[in-house]
Motif scaffolding. Structure first.
Motif, PDB file in Angstrom:
ATOM      1  N   LEU A   1       0.828  -1.198   0.000  1.00 44.50           N
ATOM      2  CA  LEU A   1       0.000   0.000   0.000  1.00 44.50           C
ATOM      3  C   LEU A   1       0.867   1.255   0.000  1.00 44.50           C
ATOM      4  O   LEU A   1       1.927   1.288   0.622  1.00 44.50           O
ATOM      5  CB  LEU A   1      -0.927   0.022   1.219  1.00 44.50           C
TER       6      LEU A   1
ATOM      7  N   GLU B   1      -2.745   5.317   0.944  1.00 41.90           N
ATOM      8  CA  GLU B   1      -3.641   4.168   1.102  1.00 41.90           C
ATOM      9  C   GLU B   1      -3.580   3.620   2.522  1.00 41.90           C
ATOM     10  O   GLU B   1      -4.597   3.217   3.091  1.00 41.90           O
ATOM     11  CB  GLU B   1      -3.272   3.085   0.084  1.00 41.90           C
TER      12      GLU B   1
ATOM     13  N   ASN C   1     -12.225   5.893  -4.246  1.00 46.31           N
ATOM     14  CA  ASN C   1     -11.319   5.310  -5.250  1.00 46.31           C
ATOM     15  C   ASN C   1     -10.143   4.603  -4.590  1.00 46.31           C
ATOM     16  O   ASN C   1      -9.766   3.491  -4.982  1.00 46.31           O
ATOM     17  CB  ASN C   1     -10.802   6.400  -6.194  1.00 46.31           C
ATOM     18  N   ASN C   2      -9.563   5.247  -3.581  1.00 48.74           N
ATOM     19  CA  ASN C   2      -8.432   4.639  -2.880  1.00 48.74           C
ATOM     20  C   ASN C   2      -8.852   3.379  -2.137  1.00 48.74           C
ATOM     21  O   ASN C   2      -8.108   2.393  -2.086  1.00 48.74           O
ATOM     22  CB  ASN C   2      -7.813   5.642  -1.907  1.00 48.74           C
TER      23      ASN C   2
ATOM     24  N   SER D   1     -11.229   1.321  -2.966  1.00 53.20           N
ATOM     25  CA  SER D   1     -11.383   0.253  -3.959  1.00 53.20           C
ATOM     26  C   SER D   1     -10.029  -0.346  -4.324  1.00 53.20           C
ATOM     27  O   SER D   1      -9.890  -1.570  -4.454  1.00 53.20           O
ATOM     28  CB  SER D   1     -12.064   0.807  -5.214  1.00 53.20           C
ATOM     29  N   ILE D   2      -9.027   0.521  -4.458  1.00 50.18           N
ATOM     30  CA  ILE D   2      -7.675   0.046  -4.786  1.00 50.18           C
ATOM     31  C   ILE D   2      -7.103  -0.780  -3.647  1.00 50.18           C
ATOM     32  O   ILE D   2      -6.482  -1.830  -3.861  1.00 50.18           O
ATOM     33  CB  ILE D   2      -6.764   1.253  -5.094  1.00 50.18           C
TER      34      ILE D   2
ATOM     35  N   GLU E   1      -8.693  -4.154  -3.572  1.00 44.57           N
ATOM     36  CA  GLU E   1      -8.204  -4.972  -4.689  1.00 44.57           C
ATOM     37  C   GLU E   1      -6.788  -5.473  -4.413  1.00 44.57           C
ATOM     38  O   GLU E   1      -6.478  -6.654  -4.639  1.00 44.57           O
ATOM     39  CB  GLU E   1      -8.220  -4.153  -5.978  1.00 44.57           C
ATOM     40  N   LYS E   2      -5.921  -4.609  -3.906  1.00 49.58           N
ATOM     41  CA  LYS E   2      -4.543  -5.001  -3.619  1.00 49.58           C
ATOM     42  C   LYS E   2      -4.473  -6.107  -2.564  1.00 49.58           C
ATOM     43  O   LYS E   2      -3.649  -7.022  -2.656  1.00 49.58           O
ATOM     44  CB  LYS E   2      -3.745  -3.789  -3.135  1.00 49.58           C
TER      45      LYS E   2
END
Length: 201
Positions: free
Chosen positions: A143, A147, A176-177, A179-180, A183-184
């Motif tokens: 991250l 994040e 948006n962050n 969601s990232i 996902e990560k």
């Protein structure tokens, strides 16, 4: 030592007030019934210590602790609760509480812990406190710093709007962050993210 007691059970408030007031160096200056009332009281009178229940109506102890420590960092917060589950303890410490006691604690022991707290020492072991407040770096190294900030605030229970206000970014950026981040880390939602952190601290 000036003490503010915060608990939605009037009997608990009354009992603690009577028992702690017997200590020569302690004064219970007020008892209130929820976190919002605690914050309102601190706006005109600053206690040395807040004895804070966790689960209360209107505003719970974790939310109130976070706000109190943000506005009055000199106030020491001792969580006093019947809840010993891992999640409650971790959220309380992440919110800024310096101590965590169970209501079954003997008053003499509680009084000594409060003295320790006011003297500037956490009632928790330093290494334990450090591990509670910061996940192991290698577990979240994928991250970015931004994040990580957002993930830690999510774990503390803040909404997207609250995170946006604290980090001075838009709610869209937070979404948006997030969601990232999910996902990560291959996670489904905020709850799984919280569990991910709790297992690593």
């Amino acid at each position: 030592m000036k003490i503010l007691i915060v608990d939605d059970d009037p009997l608990v408030c009354q009992s603690l007030q009577v028992l702690l007031s017997r200590e020569k160096d302690m004064e219970v200056i007020e008892t209130v019934n929820n976190g919002a009332e605690a914050i309102g009281y601190c706006q005109h009178t600053i206690p040395d210590v807040v004895l804070m229940d966790i689960r209360m109506p209107v505003m719970d102890g974790t939310q109130a602790t976070r706000q109190i420590k943000q506005d009055w960092p000199q106030i020491r917060v001792m969580m006093l609760t019947t809840f010993q589950d891992e999640q409650s303890i971790r959220l309380a410490i992440l919110a800024g509480a310096e101590g965590y006691l169970i209501k079954s604690t003997e008053v003499s022991g509680m009084a000594q812990q409060l003295r320790t707290l006011v003297a500037g020492t956490s009632v928790l072991d330093g290494e334990v406190l450090k591990r509670l407040m910061q996940p192991e770096k290698e577990e979240i190294q994928q991250l970015t710093p931004r994040e990580k900030d957002i993930a830690e605030l999510v774990v503390q229970g803040l909404s997207n709007r609250e995170i946006a206000e604290q980090l001075f970014i838009s709610e869209g950026t937070v979404r948006n962050n997030l969601s990232i981040i999910l996902e990560k880390l291959q996670l489904r939602d905020r709850t799984q993210l919280a569990i991910y952190y709790w297992r690593r601290i």
